[in-house]
Each structure stands twice: as C-alpha cells, then as structure tokens.
Design a protein around this motif. Structure first.
Motif, PDB file in Angstrom:
ATOM      1  N   LEU A  71       0.749  -1.125   0.005  1.00 20.40           N
ATOM      2  CA  LEU A  71      -0.025   0.282   0.168  1.00 20.40           C
ATOM      3  C   LEU A  71       0.995   1.557   0.207  1.00 20.40           C
ATOM      4  O   LEU A  71       1.918   1.309   0.430  1.00 20.40           O
ATOM      5  CB  LEU A  71      -0.703  -0.037   0.952  1.00 20.40           C
ATOM      6  N   PRO A  72       0.611   2.582  -0.768  1.00 19.56           N
ATOM      7  CA  PRO A  72       1.146   3.496  -0.376  1.00 19.56           C
ATOM      8  C   PRO A  72       1.751   3.955   0.954  1.00 19.56           C
ATOM      9  O   PRO A  72       0.433   4.706   1.493  1.00 19.56           O
ATOM     10  CB  PRO A  72       0.270   4.696  -1.651  1.00 19.56           C
ATOM     11  N   GLY A  73       2.601   4.634   1.602  1.00 20.06           N
ATOM     12  CA  GLY A  73       3.018   4.777   2.280  1.00 20.06           C
ATOM     13  C   GLY A  73       2.478   3.487   3.097  1.00 20.06           C
ATOM     14  O   GLY A  73       2.678   3.827   4.880  1.00 20.06           O
ATOM     15  N   GLY A  74       2.632   1.904   3.241  1.00 16.19           N
ATOM     16  CA  GLY A  74       2.499   1.319   3.906  1.00 16.19           C
ATOM     17  C   GLY A  74       1.146   1.487   4.488  1.00 16.19           C
ATOM     18  O   GLY A  74       1.007   0.711   6.221  1.00 16.19           O
ATOM     19  N   GLY A  75      -0.263   2.156   4.314  1.00 21.20           N
ATOM     20  CA  GLY A  75      -1.450   2.244   4.622  1.00 21.20           C
ATOM     21  C   GLY A  75      -1.080   3.178   5.968  1.00 21.20           C
ATOM     22  O   GLY A  75      -2.639   3.596   5.917  1.00 21.20           O
ATOM     23  N   ALA A  76      -0.723   4.298   6.522  1.00 19.42           N
ATOM     24  CA  ALA A  76      -0.653   5.328   7.188  1.00 19.42           C
ATOM     25  C   ALA A  76      -2.016   6.218   6.597  1.00 19.42           C
ATOM     26  O   ALA A  76      -2.207   5.821   5.569  1.00 19.42           O
ATOM     27  CB  ALA A  76       0.844   6.052   6.871  1.00 19.42           C
ATOM     28  N   PRO A  77      -2.254   6.453   8.118  1.00 16.06           N
ATOM     29  CA  PRO A  77      -3.429   7.569   8.013  1.00 16.06           C
ATOM     30  C   PRO A  77      -3.582   8.617   6.583  1.00 16.06           C
ATOM     31  O   PRO A  77      -2.682   9.183   7.121  1.00 16.06           O
ATOM     32  CB  PRO A  77      -3.665   8.261   9.440  1.00 16.06           C
ATOM     33  N   GLY A  78      -4.327   8.332   6.382  1.00 10.61           N
ATOM     34  CA  GLY A  78      -4.486   9.583   5.100  1.00 10.61           C
ATOM     35  C   GLY A  78      -4.229   8.839   3.419  1.00 10.61           C
ATOM     36  O   GLY A  78      -4.462   9.344   2.509  1.00 10.61           O
ATOM     37  N   ASP A 118      -5.276   6.736   0.241  1.00 13.12           N
ATOM     38  CA  ASP A 118      -5.857   6.488  -0.520  1.00 13.12           C
ATOM     39  C   ASP A 118      -5.860   5.016  -0.619  1.00 13.12           C
ATOM     40  O   ASP A 118      -5.503   4.524  -1.032  1.00 13.12           O
ATOM     41  CB  ASP A 118      -5.783   7.046  -2.028  1.00 13.12           C
ATOM     42  N   VAL A 119      -7.299   4.841  -0.412  1.00 14.40           N
ATOM     43  CA  VAL A 119      -8.140   4.022   0.172  1.00 14.40           C
ATOM     44  C   VAL A 119      -8.049   2.539  -0.951  1.00 14.40           C
ATOM     45  O   VAL A 119      -8.434   1.894  -1.050  1.00 14.40           O
ATOM     46  CB  VAL A 119      -9.532   3.546   0.616  1.00 14.40           C
ATOM     47  N   SER A 120      -8.090   3.508  -2.054  1.00 12.47           N
ATOM     48  CA  SER A 120      -8.646   2.642  -3.328  1.00 12.47           C
ATOM     49  C   SER A 120      -7.490   1.145  -3.353  1.00 12.47           C
ATOM     50  O   SER A 120      -8.193   0.785  -3.624  1.00 12.47           O
ATOM     51  CB  SER A 120      -8.677   3.098  -4.446  1.00 12.47           C
ATOM     52  N   ALA A 121      -6.246   1.941  -3.342  1.00  9.96           N
ATOM     53  CA  ALA A 121      -4.959   0.757  -3.206  1.00  9.96           C
ATOM     54  C   ALA A 121      -5.349  -0.127  -2.190  1.00  9.96           C
ATOM     55  O   ALA A 121      -5.512  -1.708  -2.612  1.00  9.96           O
ATOM     56  CB  ALA A 121      -3.620   0.537  -2.781  1.00  9.96           C
ATOM     57  N   GLY A 179      -5.824  -1.028   7.188  1.00 11.33           N
ATOM     58  CA  GLY A 179      -5.401  -2.362   7.612  1.00 11.33           C
ATOM     59  C   GLY A 179      -6.569  -3.337   6.426  1.00 11.33           C
ATOM     60  O   GLY A 179      -6.337  -3.490   5.622  1.00 11.33           O
ATOM     61  N   MET A 180      -5.969  -4.736   6.568  1.00 15.13           N
ATOM     62  CA  MET A 180      -6.722  -5.309   5.786  1.00 15.13           C
ATOM     63  C   MET A 180      -8.219  -5.657   5.697  1.00 15.13           C
ATOM     64  O   MET A 180      -8.954  -5.634   4.326  1.00 15.13           O
ATOM     65  CB  MET A 180      -6.332  -7.056   6.162  1.00 15.13           C
ATOM     66  N   CYS A 181      -8.343  -5.760   7.022  1.00 13.31           N
ATOM     67  CA  CYS A 181      -9.837  -5.867   6.989  1.00 13.31           C
ATOM     68  C   CYS A 181     -10.224  -4.540   7.217  1.00 13.31           C
ATOM     69  O   CYS A 181     -12.362  -4.403   7.132  1.00 13.31           O
ATOM     70  CB  CYS A 181     -10.491  -6.495   7.932  1.00 13.31           C
ATOM     71  N   GLY A 182     -10.110  -3.115   7.139  1.00 13.99           N
ATOM     72  CA  GLY A 182     -10.963  -1.830   7.102  1.00 13.99           C
ATOM     73  C   GLY A 182      -9.718  -0.666   8.148  1.00 13.99           C
ATOM     74  O   GLY A 182      -8.579  -1.049   8.351  1.00 13.99           O
ATOM     75  N   PHE A 183     -10.204   0.934   8.841  1.00 13.57           N
ATOM     76  CA  PHE A 183      -9.807   1.288   9.090  1.00 13.57           C
ATOM     77  C   PHE A 183      -9.046   1.315  10.873  1.00 13.57           C
ATOM     78  O   PHE A 183     -10.088   0.590  11.193  1.00 13.57           O
ATOM     79  CB  PHE A 183     -10.830   2.609   9.740  1.00 13.57           C
ATOM     80  N   LEU A 184      -8.358   0.713  11.113  1.00 14.13           N
ATOM     81  CA  LEU A 184      -7.798   0.586  12.009  1.00 14.13           C
ATOM     82  C   LEU A 184      -6.892   2.029  13.045  1.00 14.13           C
ATOM     83  O   LEU A 184      -6.788   2.835  12.423  1.00 14.13           O
ATOM     84  CB  LEU A 184      -6.408   0.059  12.350  1.00 14.13           C
ATOM     85  N   ASP A 185      -7.590   1.664  14.239  1.00 14.22           N
ATOM     86  CA  ASP A 185      -6.969   2.554  15.736  1.00 14.22           C
ATOM     87  C   ASP A 185      -5.608   1.651  16.202  1.00 14.22           C
ATOM     88  O   ASP A 185      -7.037   0.644  17.148  1.00 14.22           O
ATOM     89  CB  ASP A 185      -7.777   2.887  16.405  1.00 14.22           C
ATOM     90  N   VAL A 186      -4.735   2.134  16.313  1.00 10.49           N
ATOM     91  CA  VAL A 186      -3.672   1.299  16.678  1.00 10.49           C
ATOM     92  C   VAL A 186      -3.114   1.312  18.320  1.00 10.49           C
ATOM     93  O   VAL A 186      -3.308   2.537  17.957  1.00 10.49           O
ATOM     94  CB  VAL A 186      -3.140   0.901  15.668  1.00 10.49           C
ATOM     95  N   TYR A 187      -3.607   0.496  19.032  1.00 10.36           N
ATOM     96  CA  TYR A 187      -2.564   0.879  20.225  1.00 10.36           C
ATOM     97  C   TYR A 187      -1.333  -0.519  20.277  1.00 10.36           C
ATOM     98  O   TYR A 187      -1.064  -0.963  21.315  1.00 10.36           O
ATOM     99  CB  TYR A 187      -3.654   0.047  21.387  1.00 10.36           C
ATOM    100  N   PRO A 188      -0.085   0.025  19.584  1.00 11.76           N
ATOM    101  CA  PRO A 188       1.046  -0.843  20.030  1.00 11.76           C
ATOM    102  C   PRO A 188       1.753  -0.891  21.182  1.00 11.76           C
ATOM    103  O   PRO A 188       1.245   0.523  22.056  1.00 11.76           O
ATOM    104  CB  PRO A 188       2.061  -0.311  18.580  1.00 11.76           C
ATOM    105  N   VAL A 189       2.086  -1.663  21.858  1.00 13.38           N
ATOM    106  CA  VAL A 189       2.967  -1.671  22.924  1.00 13.38           C
ATOM    107  C   VAL A 189       4.555  -1.999  22.772  1.00 13.38           C
ATOM    108  O   VAL A 189       4.834  -3.187  22.731  1.00 13.38           O
ATOM    109  CB  VAL A 189       2.513  -2.692  24.468  1.00 13.38           C
ATOM    110  N   ASP A 190       5.063  -1.803  22.940  1.00 10.31           N
ATOM    111  CA  ASP A 190       6.874  -2.340  22.750  1.00 10.31           C
ATOM    112  C   ASP A 190       7.038  -3.215  23.731  1.00 10.31           C
ATOM    113  O   ASP A 190       7.078  -3.946  24.498  1.00 10.31           O
ATOM    114  CB  ASP A 190       7.659  -0.921  23.218  1.00 10.31           C
TER     115      ASP A 190
END
Length: 234
Positions: free
Chosen positions: A123-130, A132-135, A222-233
C-alpha cells in the motif's frame, strides 16, 4: 517502561470497510495468520465473517454487538460489513501480525511468487492514515478472487504450503518476538507461582498501573478496514 498487555496480546479497534468487492460483499480482505489466534469482540453494527479451515470447512458466522468469535492459525477469514460493523480485535503473539504473519488469499500463482506477492500486497506509505483507500480495495478484490479460486479448486493444502514458503525468511525474527512476548509472559507467571509456593510474594511489591490515553494511530488502512492501533513496545 510498561509491560506488554496481558498474555502479550495485541489489541486494535477496527471499522470494517463498507464498499463492495467484486462478488458484491462489502467488507475486508480475506487472509490467514500462520502463528496467531485472532479474536473479534463486536462493539457495534452487524455483519458476518466467512471462514475456511481444515477442520470445519467453509462457514459463515453472524456478528452483532456482544459476540466474541475467535479462530486459530490456518483459518482463512473474511469480514463482511452489513451495517456499520465495528470490532475490537485481539491477537495472540503481539507484534507478529505487524511483522508479516498474515498472508492474503491472492491467486495461488501470486502467493508462490514472492516478488509478485509483495507488489500486490503493498500500500502507498504502508497504509498510513490519510492514504488513498483505493489501493486497499484493489488488494482486497484480488484476494477475494483468489479465495473463490481456492474454494472452487479445493487447493487449501497447496495454499498453506505456498504461504509457509513465502514467509520462511521471517521465521527467525518471529521467534525472537515470541520469545520476548508471549513466552516471556508465560515464564514470568511460572516464576511467580513457584515463588509463592515458597512463600515468596516479592513480585507483588513491583506492581504498577499502565495505560494509554488513546490509539497511537487512527484510521490506518488495515486488511479488513480502518484501524485504530495501540502498539505496546516489547
């Protein structure tokens, strides 16, 4: 430094794509996880998840608020959004999905070719927020096409073999993540149980509270939709 989430799980909030794929179903991209059990807790809306597994074959499961559904590695799954479907996603072995544990159900000839697979999955930019969802929709449609071929031809065994070979270069890095995450969490519990059996409860004096005020990113593709992510190191 906060510890990992309980049991070293990963958590995210998912708003499922609501545009139609080539076969008319609105929703996400069918894929499989090679080492992670995934759970869906439905928080809003309605939909279905289509699954294909070696033990249960093809199934469709209704999703509504309050439903929890989970499936083990090797279960191909596809979310279908019927009405504003939102889900909290829990994933075993935190970090592995982001490290490439998922494999899209592209046509088998693509899954067998690492270069073609990488091009189709990107995905362009790795799918970062913003982004283009068409990809993401194009990627989804290709995976839907491959899923239908898999169902029609009965090639699940061949798909599994191709998926494992595709991800083989990542296995050592996955093992490191697992050792630092889920394995370390289980071993810590073992040490605590053994210590308390010897009347040593010193770990209780290391107690603390950890938290996040919100997601680190919102509306990542994301793979299935728009993700709000909570990564923990780790």
């Amino acid at each position: 430094m906060c510890e990992l989430l309980p049991g070293a799980v990963g958590v995210s909030s998912l708003t499922v794509y609501d545009t139609p794929a080539e076969d008319g179903h609105r929703g996400g991209t069918p894929h499989v996880h090679l080492c992670c059990t995934e759970a869906y807790l439905v928080t809003a809306g309605a939909g279905r998840v289509h699954t294909l597994s070696s033990q249960d074959g093809y199934q469709e499961h209704d999703l509504r608020p309050g439903v929890v559904l989970w499936f083990t590695p090797g279960t191909i799954h596809r979310l279908v959004n019927q009405d504003g479907l939102r889900i909290t996603v829990l994933m075993g072995n935190t970090g592995l999905p982001e490290a490439g544990d998922a494999v899209f159900t592209f046509p088998l000839d693509i899954v067998k070719d690492p270069a073609r697979y990488a091009e189709a999955a990107a995905l362009p930019g790795g799918g970062a927020p913003g982004t283009d969802v068409s990809a993401a929709y194009r990627r989804r449609d290709l995976a839907v096409r491959g899923l239908h071929e898999l169902l029609e031809n009965g090639t699940l065994e061949q798909f599994y073999a191709a998926a494992v070979e595709l991800k083989r270069p990542l296995f050592d890095s996955w093992r490191t993540r697992w050792e630092r995450g889920a394995l370390a969490a289980a071993e810590a519990t073992g040490r605590q149980l053994a210590a308390m059996a010897d009347s040593d409860a010193s770990h209780l004096f290391q107690s603390r509270v950890c938290g996040k005020s919100g997601p680190d990113e919102s509306a990542r593709l994301g793979m299935c939709g728009f993700l709000d992510v909570y990564p923990v190191d780790q």
